[in-house]
Scaffold this motif. Structure first.
Motif, short mmCIF file in Angstrom:
data_model
loop_
_atom_site.label_atom_id
_atom_site.label_comp_id
_atom_site.label_asym_id
_atom_site.label_seq_id
_atom_site.Cartn_x
_atom_site.Cartn_y
_atom_site.Cartn_z
N LYS A 10 0.83 -1.21 0.00
CA LYS A 10 0.00 0.00 0.00
C LYS A 10 0.86 1.26 0.00
O LYS A 10 0.59 2.21 -0.74
N GLN A 11 1.91 1.27 0.83
CA GLN A 11 2.79 2.44 0.89
C GLN A 11 3.42 2.73 -0.47
O GLN A 11 3.46 3.89 -0.91
N VAL A 12 3.90 1.70 -1.12
CA VAL A 12 4.53 1.88 -2.43
C VAL A 12 3.50 2.37 -3.44
O VAL A 12 3.76 3.28 -4.23
N ARG A 13 2.32 1.77 -3.41
CA ARG A 13 1.26 2.19 -4.33
C ARG A 13 0.93 3.67 -4.13
O ARG A 13 0.83 4.43 -5.09
N LEU A 14 0.79 4.09 -2.88
CA LEU A 14 0.45 5.48 -2.59
C LEU A 14 1.60 6.42 -2.97
O LEU A 14 1.36 7.52 -3.47
N GLN A 15 2.84 6.00 -2.75
CA GLN A 15 3.99 6.82 -3.13
C GLN A 15 4.02 7.06 -4.64
O GLN A 15 4.48 8.10 -5.10
N THR A 22 -6.02 0.79 -10.58
CA THR A 22 -4.94 0.86 -11.57
C THR A 22 -3.94 -0.28 -11.35
O THR A 22 -3.53 -0.95 -12.30
N VAL A 23 -3.55 -0.50 -10.10
CA VAL A 23 -2.58 -1.56 -9.80
C VAL A 23 -3.16 -2.93 -10.07
O VAL A 23 -2.50 -3.82 -10.61
N ALA A 24 -4.41 -3.12 -9.74
CA ALA A 24 -5.04 -4.44 -9.85
C ALA A 24 -5.41 -4.83 -11.28
O ALA A 24 -5.49 -6.02 -11.59
N MET A 49 4.16 -11.72 -7.04
CA MET A 49 5.19 -11.33 -8.01
C MET A 49 4.62 -10.36 -9.04
O MET A 49 5.27 -9.38 -9.42
N ARG A 50 3.41 -10.60 -9.48
CA ARG A 50 2.80 -9.72 -10.48
C ARG A 50 2.55 -8.32 -9.90
O ARG A 50 2.76 -7.31 -10.57
N LEU A 51 2.11 -8.27 -8.64
CA LEU A 51 1.91 -6.97 -7.99
C LEU A 51 3.25 -6.25 -7.83
O LEU A 51 3.34 -5.04 -8.07
N LEU A 55 4.26 -2.65 -9.46
CA LEU A 55 4.68 -1.53 -8.61
C LEU A 55 6.18 -1.24 -8.72
O LEU A 55 6.68 -0.30 -8.11
N LYS A 56 6.87 -2.06 -9.52
CA LYS A 56 8.32 -1.90 -9.70
C LYS A 56 9.07 -1.92 -8.38
O LYS A 56 9.92 -1.06 -8.09
N ILE A 57 8.73 -2.91 -7.56
CA ILE A 57 9.45 -3.09 -6.29
C ILE A 57 10.07 -4.48 -6.27
O ILE A 57 9.58 -5.41 -6.92
#
Length: 123
Positions: A10-15, A22-24, A49-51, A55-57
């Protein structure tokens, strides 16, 4: 209570100023992403892994060992946590494939967690 995994996603998504939708998109339902972020659902290795890719993490940003046990023996769970938290995935795979670990998988939940970690080592 949200898991560290869900909190991190969630933190990465919000950042990145991205919505859950959009992410899903193309990966899972938005409601499933919400459940993951809120600690109500644990994603399987493929979904995780897909998430992470979306999110490029990297796995290094995640705490994967929290709350997942694969055995009733604490020494097995402790070793698992140490290897995973130190991102020693080759050693983790070798550990998971030992007869000693596999012999201690006695419940469906333990088996699911085992394959979760094994999937992580393949990534």
């Amino acid at each position: 209570m949200p898991s560290q995994l869900g909190i991190t996603l969630k933190q990465v998504r919000l950042q990145q100023h991205l919505s859950q939708a959009t992410v899903a998109t193309g990966i899972c339902a938005q409601s499933m992403l919400s459940a993951i972020e809120n600690g109500k659902y644990t994603p399987n290795a493929t979904l995780l892994m897909r998430l992470c890719q979306r999110l490029k993490i990297s796995l290094d940003q995640l705490s994967l060992a929290e709350n997942f046990t694969i055995s009733d023996l604490e020494q097995i769970n402790d070793r698992l946590a140490k290897l995973c938290n130190h991102h020693r995935y080759a050693d983790l795979r070798e550990f998971l494939l030992t007869d000693a670990v596999q012999a201690r998988l006695t419940t469906d939940v333990q088996l699911a967690a085992y394959y979760y970690y094994l999937g992580i080592t393949d990534f």
